[in-house]
Design an enzyme around this catalytic site. Structure first.
Site, PDB file in Angstrom:
ATOM      1  N   SER A  98      40.425  11.774  40.453  1.00 28.12           N
ATOM      2  CA  SER A  98      39.983  10.451  39.916  1.00 28.12           C
ATOM      3  C   SER A  98      38.415  10.222  40.212  1.00 28.12           C
ATOM      4  CB  SER A  98      40.890   9.448  40.320  1.00 28.12           C
ATOM      5  OG  SER A  98      41.000   9.132  41.591  1.00 28.12           O
ATOM      6  N   VAL A  99      38.131  10.332  41.741  1.00 28.36           N
ATOM      7  CA  VAL A  99      36.960  10.177  42.367  1.00 28.36           C
ATOM      8  C   VAL A  99      35.925  11.136  41.581  1.00 28.36           C
ATOM      9  CG1 VAL A  99      35.264  10.300  44.185  1.00 28.36           C
ATOM     10  CG2 VAL A  99      37.608   9.405  44.477  1.00 28.36           C
ATOM     11  N   SER A 139      36.376  52.025  33.564  1.00 33.27           N
ATOM     12  CA  SER A 139      37.742  51.675  33.693  1.00 33.27           C
ATOM     13  C   SER A 139      38.208  52.205  35.154  1.00 33.27           C
ATOM     14  CB  SER A 139      38.610  52.588  32.693  1.00 33.27           C
ATOM     15  OG  SER A 139      38.134  52.208  31.609  1.00 33.27           O
ATOM     16  N   LEU A 140      39.554  51.839  35.361  1.00 30.82           N
ATOM     17  CA  LEU A 140      40.130  52.421  36.709  1.00 30.82           C
ATOM     18  C   LEU A 140      41.307  53.638  36.213  1.00 30.82           C
ATOM     19  CD1 LEU A 140      40.636  49.492  38.877  1.00 30.82           C
ATOM     20  CD2 LEU A 140      39.073  51.094  39.240  1.00 30.82           C
ATOM     21  N   LYS A 174      45.829  43.398  41.354  1.00 25.97           N
ATOM     22  CA  LYS A 174      44.957  43.838  39.989  1.00 25.97           C
ATOM     23  C   LYS A 174      45.631  42.572  38.914  1.00 25.97           C
ATOM     24  CE  LYS A 174      44.556  47.329  36.373  1.00 25.97           C
ATOM     25  NZ  LYS A 174      44.938  46.204  35.364  1.00 25.97           N
ATOM     26  N   LYS A 185      40.491  50.319  46.835  1.00 29.44           N
ATOM     27  CA  LYS A 185      38.947  50.781  46.873  1.00 29.44           C
ATOM     28  C   LYS A 185      38.746  51.341  48.006  1.00 29.44           C
ATOM     29  CE  LYS A 185      37.667  47.098  43.669  1.00 29.44           C
ATOM     30  NZ  LYS A 185      36.953  46.005  43.255  1.00 29.44           N
ATOM     31  N   LYS A 214      49.793  50.928  40.001  1.00 25.84           N
ATOM     32  CA  LYS A 214      50.471  50.003  39.067  1.00 25.84           C
ATOM     33  C   LYS A 214      51.797  49.786  39.576  1.00 25.84           C
ATOM     34  CE  LYS A 214      48.706  48.790  35.930  1.00 25.84           C
ATOM     35  NZ  LYS A 214      48.429  49.431  34.547  1.00 25.84           N
TER      36      LYS A 214
END
Length: 686
Positions: A34-35, A82-83, A124, A300, A324
């Site tokens: 609100s502030v 891309s990976l 991911k 990584k 994944k």
């Protein structure tokens, strides 16, 4: 202007920016909502009364008043790769073994427990990649990933995302800062949006990723602001140098630097020593209840120096991989099986299914891959199949519940003839794929036209699947060269084509004559030649004739091109039908080539690493980079012991001092050009 009003506006901007960083980056609010809202409204009213108080980084400038008409295409200064995916710990170990070989290191005896390499593990996030550019600390541009080389400029929408800073939180920003990250939608916000859509009678979004990606491409930034997208930053680049002090040396330091600059960074990221700790991190978060969708872990290499040493393949960084989570699998019944013929003639059995929700979408078709897979699974029409998404993208049948097989289930095998043209199918020795050998097969022709017209190839708007089928079946189009002989009158005879749409399609086709050789090369559909490979080949062989005359050995020597690609290119050009097609295209002025063609460029700099610093006398940085890379060299952003030469111009940065400390040879622009003795004076073409 009253100085007190200027001071008040400046105080409000500073406090609101500080509050945003505390809320989005540190998860430690310093103001009640609100502030914050009341102070925001005060600043808004001040700026409305005194427009001269508005600054580009003011919090009130996040949302525009007018919708955009379109999103222009922009090229990424640093590509978004891309990976590579791994789906289990064994594939992760294979990746590390390849990485160790590239780095010239001995394999680790037990890579699960004694890995010597240090990694950073990041969740991911299932969202949409975003590229941000800051000039002198101010947000200059936000762009989608696109194809990795070019995306869409969506800066007005990026400004509407509250967690993305409009100004970097530093008094000494780099001249240019490139930030990469993921835009996502929190699950609670996703549910709220879908509830509103259901109440309004609109169809709900299938999943948070689709909603986030679709929201980014809204032409009205007010819609973006209302949907409350979130952002996690995960990478930064400083292509024109780092300010005072040492730049980050590791991925972990990059993440900490991003936080200091005001970006939200996923707090669950962790440094892991060896694959044992990586797999522990993966197991800890697999299946965890999170406030956002996550489909795996990004691993990584922590050292930026080792990242540079490892480099890239044509598609992926060698120093990173996505581990994944197991794909979601669901059972459903196979209603029918059809044989689908692609543009290369590959025949793929496709199961038509009772529609079933899977990973956020409704799946009604799934691949059965090839004849070997059919036999292995013993597939029958009527079976209950286990379906999953391969890499969370392409549905595939991975198993059959034979216990549920009905008595009237019908066994299936691939037909002996092409379902499109009835030509006997062939299976080349050593291949798993069954193919239609008929060059006139309608399915192949349709696919070839679609590929030729695709965005990354000739980019012919209006030539999609339906129109390609009409051109083949009704107008007798047999090659892509036939497209350029079509008239509006011919097209008007097709269903759904009026005078105006026919004229527009012909104009789009004729405009595509101006596309460069690299796009034409990709559009030809040569096996293994994707967008990046086509660019590399076109850079070394600037005309079709030069590429057609090249041997597999010559092509394979090019940096980034392997033997498999080289052999595929030579085999394609050896086909008489393909040579005739090229002759037809060239008679039509395709591809558009410069008036004075460059000769094939030598690879005299193959394997050499260069760094450029300062302003060169005649070449821009991009021209110098292209000149080096066209001769087999590689240009990197930072100086290391692996650097072979540093090219120095006027006003060099700290890279010059680093090179001198390491004893790396220095070159002027003239000395650089002299490395290739075939270059004549004044010939600066790459």
């Amino acid at each position: 202007m009253d100085p007190k009003l200027e001071e008040r506006a400046r105080e409000l901007r500073t406090l609101l920016q500080k509050a945003s960083i505390a809320y989005y980056v540190h998860d430690a609010p310093i103001l009640e909502d609100s502030v914050y809202d009341r102070l925001y409204r005060e600043l808004q009213e001040l700026e409305r009364a005194y427009p001269e108080l508005v600054t580009p980084d003011s919090p009130t400038q996040r949302v525009g008043e007018k919708p955009a008409e379109h999103f222009p295409t922009v090229f990424h200064r640093i590509p978004l790769y891309s990976l590579e995916n791994a789906f289990n710990p064994e594939e992760l170990e294979e990746w590390q073994e390849r990485l160790l070989r590239v780095l010239g290191r001995a394999p680790v005896p037990d890579s699960r427990t004694e890995g010597e390499l240090e990694y950073v593990c990041e969740l991911k996030i299932d969202g949409a990649a975003l590229a941000l550019t800051y000039i002198e600390g101010l947000l200059e541009r936000g762009a989608t990933r696109g194809d990795g080389q070019a995306g869409e400029d969506i800066t007005p929408n990026v400004r509407a995302i509250r967690s993305i800073p409009l100004r970097l939180a530093t008094a000494d920003p780099p001249p240019v800062l490139e930030v990469r990250g993921e835009v996502y939608l929190a699950l609670a916000e996703f549910e709220r949006i879908n509830q509103e859509r259901r109440s309004a009678g609109d169809p709900p979004f299938a999943n948070p990723r689709n909603c986030a990606a679709g929201t980014l491409r809204q032409l009205d930034s007010r819609v973006v602001a209302a949907r409350k997208l979130s952002f996690f930053a995960y990478a930064l680049h400083w292509p024109e140098g780092w300010p005072a002090g040492d730049p980050p040396q590791t991925q972990w330091q990059c993440l900490q630097q991003l936080k200091e600059l005001g970006f939200p960074v996923n707090p669950l990221s962790q440094v892991c020593r060896g694959l044992g700790e990586v797999i522990q991190f993966y197991e800890r978060w697999r299946g965890a209840q999170l406030p956002y969708a996550s489909d795996g872990v990004v691993v990584k290499l922590n050292s930026l120096r080792l990242q540079e040493e490892a480099g890239f393949t044509q598609k992926f960084p060698r120093w990173a991989i996505a581990l994944k989570y197991p794909a979601q699998e669901v059972p459903t019944r196979i209603r029918a099986i059809v044989a689908s013929v692609g543009r290369t003639g590959a025949v793929t059995p496709v199961a038509e299914l009772e529609p079933v929700p899977l990973a956020g979408t409704l799946v009604s078709r799934a691949s059965l891959h090839n004849a070997d897979r059919l036999r292995e699974l013993d597939v029958h029409i009527g079976d209950t199949a286990i379906v999953r998404k391969a890499g969370e993208i392409i549905p595939e049948v991975v198993g059959i519940l034979k216990e549920l097989r009905p008595a009237d289930a019908v066994p299936y095998s691939l037909p002996s003839q092409c379902p499109e043209c009835h030509t006997p199918l062939v299976r080349p020795p050593g291949e798993a794929v069954t193919r239609c050998p008929n060059p006139e097969c309608p399915a192949k022709l349709r696919g070839q036209l679609q590929h030729w017209a695709s965005r990354d190839a000739l980019d012919i708007e209006g030539l999609g699947e339906k129109r390609a089928a009409q051109l083949v079946e009704s107008l007798g189009v047999r090659t892509v060269a036939d497209l350029y002989r079509l008239t509006p009158e011919q097209l008007q005879g097709l269903e759904g084509m009026g005078s105006r749409s026919s004229q527009k399609l012909v104009q789009a086709i004729q405009r595509s004559r101006q596309q460069p050789w690299e796009r034409v090369l990709y559009g030809l559909g040569i096996p293994h030649v994707g967008v990046v490979t086509a660019q590399i080949l076109a850079g070394h062989f600037p005309t079709p004739e030069l590429l057609a005359q090249a041997s597999a050995e010559t092509i394979a020597q090019i940096y980034g091109i392997g033997a498999e690609v080289a052999e595929a290119v030579v085999a394609w050009f050896a086909e008489p039908a393909h040579r005739r097609l090229l002759q037809e295209l060239q008679a039509l002025g395709i591809p558009a080539l410069p008036q004075q063609e460059n000769p094939a460029v030598s690879q005299i700099l193959a394997g050499k690493k260069f760094v450029i610093t300062g302003t060169l006398p005649t070449l821009s940085r991009q021209q110098a980079k292209a000149w080096i890379e066209s001769r087999g060299g590689k240009v990197t952003a930072s100086v290391s012991r692996q650097t072979d030469y540093v090219v120095v111009g006027s006003d060099p940065g700290s890279k010059l001092e680093q090179a001198q400390q390491l004893g790396i040879p220095l070159l002027t622009e003239a000395e650089l050009l002299a490395l290739d003795p075939t270059v004549e004076s004044g010939d600066l073409h790459p």
